[in-house]
Motif scaffolding. Structure first.
Motif, short mmCIF file in Angstrom:
data_model
loop_
_atom_site.label_atom_id
_atom_site.label_comp_id
_atom_site.label_asym_id
_atom_site.label_seq_id
_atom_site.Cartn_x
_atom_site.Cartn_y
_atom_site.Cartn_z
N LEU A 32 -5.31 -8.29 -45.24
CA LEU A 32 -5.86 -7.57 -44.08
C LEU A 32 -6.99 -8.36 -43.43
O LEU A 32 -7.07 -8.46 -42.20
N ALA A 33 -7.86 -8.92 -44.26
CA ALA A 33 -8.96 -9.73 -43.74
C ALA A 33 -8.41 -10.95 -43.00
O ALA A 33 -8.90 -11.30 -41.92
N GLY A 34 -7.41 -11.57 -43.57
CA GLY A 34 -6.79 -12.72 -42.93
C GLY A 34 -6.16 -12.36 -41.60
O GLY A 34 -6.28 -13.11 -40.62
N TRP A 35 -5.52 -11.22 -41.55
CA TRP A 35 -4.92 -10.75 -40.31
C TRP A 35 -6.00 -10.53 -39.25
O TRP A 35 -5.83 -10.89 -38.08
N GLY A 36 -7.14 -9.96 -39.68
CA GLY A 36 -8.23 -9.68 -38.75
C GLY A 36 -8.94 -10.93 -38.24
O GLY A 36 -9.58 -10.90 -37.20
N THR A 37 -8.82 -12.02 -38.98
CA THR A 37 -9.54 -13.24 -38.60
C THR A 37 -8.66 -14.30 -37.96
O THR A 37 -9.16 -15.21 -37.32
N ALA A 38 -7.35 -14.17 -38.12
CA ALA A 38 -6.43 -15.25 -37.73
C ALA A 38 -6.62 -15.75 -36.30
O ALA A 38 -6.73 -16.95 -36.07
N ASN A 54 -11.90 -25.26 -42.29
CA ASN A 54 -11.18 -23.98 -42.23
C ASN A 54 -10.10 -23.84 -43.29
O ASN A 54 -9.88 -22.76 -43.82
N TRP A 55 -9.40 -24.93 -43.62
CA TRP A 55 -8.30 -24.86 -44.57
C TRP A 55 -8.76 -24.46 -45.97
O TRP A 55 -7.96 -23.97 -46.76
N LEU A 56 -10.05 -24.61 -46.26
CA LEU A 56 -10.56 -24.31 -47.61
C LEU A 56 -10.70 -22.80 -47.86
O LEU A 56 -10.54 -22.34 -48.99
N PHE A 57 -10.95 -22.03 -46.82
CA PHE A 57 -11.24 -20.61 -46.99
C PHE A 57 -10.08 -19.83 -47.59
O PHE A 57 -10.27 -19.01 -48.47
N LEU A 116 -10.32 -16.10 -55.53
CA LEU A 116 -11.35 -15.09 -55.81
C LEU A 116 -10.75 -13.68 -55.89
O LEU A 116 -11.13 -12.90 -56.77
N TYR A 117 -9.83 -13.36 -55.00
CA TYR A 117 -9.18 -12.05 -55.05
C TYR A 117 -8.37 -11.89 -56.34
O TYR A 117 -8.31 -10.80 -56.91
N ALA A 123 -22.60 -15.33 -51.72
CA ALA A 123 -23.96 -15.82 -51.45
C ALA A 123 -23.90 -17.02 -50.49
O ALA A 123 -24.69 -17.10 -49.54
N PHE A 124 -22.96 -17.93 -50.73
CA PHE A 124 -22.79 -19.07 -49.83
C PHE A 124 -22.39 -18.59 -48.43
O PHE A 124 -22.91 -19.07 -47.42
N ALA A 125 -21.46 -17.65 -48.37
CA ALA A 125 -21.00 -17.11 -47.08
C ALA A 125 -22.16 -16.41 -46.35
O ALA A 125 -22.25 -16.48 -45.12
N THR A 126 -23.05 -15.77 -47.10
CA THR A 126 -24.22 -15.13 -46.51
C THR A 126 -25.12 -16.20 -45.88
O THR A 126 -25.58 -16.04 -44.74
N PHE A 127 -25.36 -17.27 -46.61
CA PHE A 127 -26.18 -18.37 -46.11
C PHE A 127 -25.53 -19.02 -44.89
O PHE A 127 -26.21 -19.34 -43.90
N LEU A 128 -24.23 -19.18 -44.94
CA LEU A 128 -23.49 -19.74 -43.81
C LEU A 128 -23.57 -18.81 -42.60
O LEU A 128 -23.85 -19.26 -41.48
#
Length: 157
Positions: free
Chosen positions: A21-27, A46-49, A56-57, A144-149
């Protein structure tokens, strides 16, 4: 504790569905809006995410399964499930706030809340099952990294 493959699959499907769902919302925004933002030099490609979030999921799903296996021994199981679901919902909401709504500042506030809930979730899971807690640690570091980003993108834009 007896291995229950169906329960593991259900837990994995829950977390991977959140990811889908998150991927669909961001694509769309990843291709149209996001490339035009000013980003810090440490912004990953971008390819790393996708692969990182998928892994992680999977860790989160296994962690939830380990806790579910011990549900009869958990005094406050509904509270444990509520904390878990809140952090999953916050995880999903961040993607829509940032990428779909393009609200970088609101997304920053929301991801800070997500990070807090992820840490609380890890702490609760670790008390129930050591491995369930350990499997949450990479997620916490990534959030935490995503928050900093997110913070840096907010400042740069």
């Amino acid at each position: 504790m007896k291995f229950k493959p169906l329960a593991l699959i259900v837990n994995l499907l829950i977390t991977l569905s959140i990811g889908a769902l998150a991927g669909w919302g961001t694509a769309k925004s990843v291709r149209t809006w996001y490339p035009h933002l000013n980003k810090p030099t440490f912004n990953p490609p971008n390819w790393l995410f996708g692969p990182v979030w998928t892994l992680l999921y999977i860790f989160i799903g296994i962690s939830a399964y380990l806790v579910w296996q011990q549900r009869d021994k958990i005094e406050h199981f509904p509270r444990t499930v509520a904390i878990y679901l809140i952090q999953l919902i916050l995880n999903l909401a961040w993607s829509f706030i940032f990428f779909y709504l393009h609200e970088i500042g609101i997304a920053l506030a929301e991801i800070i809340l997500l990070l807090i809930f992820a840490i609380v979730n890890e702490h609760i899971f670790r008390k129930i099952d050591k491995w369930a807690g350990l499997l949450f640690i990479p997620y916490i570091f990534w959030v935490a990294f995503a928050t900093f980003l997110n913070y840096n993108i907010f400042i740069l834009n």
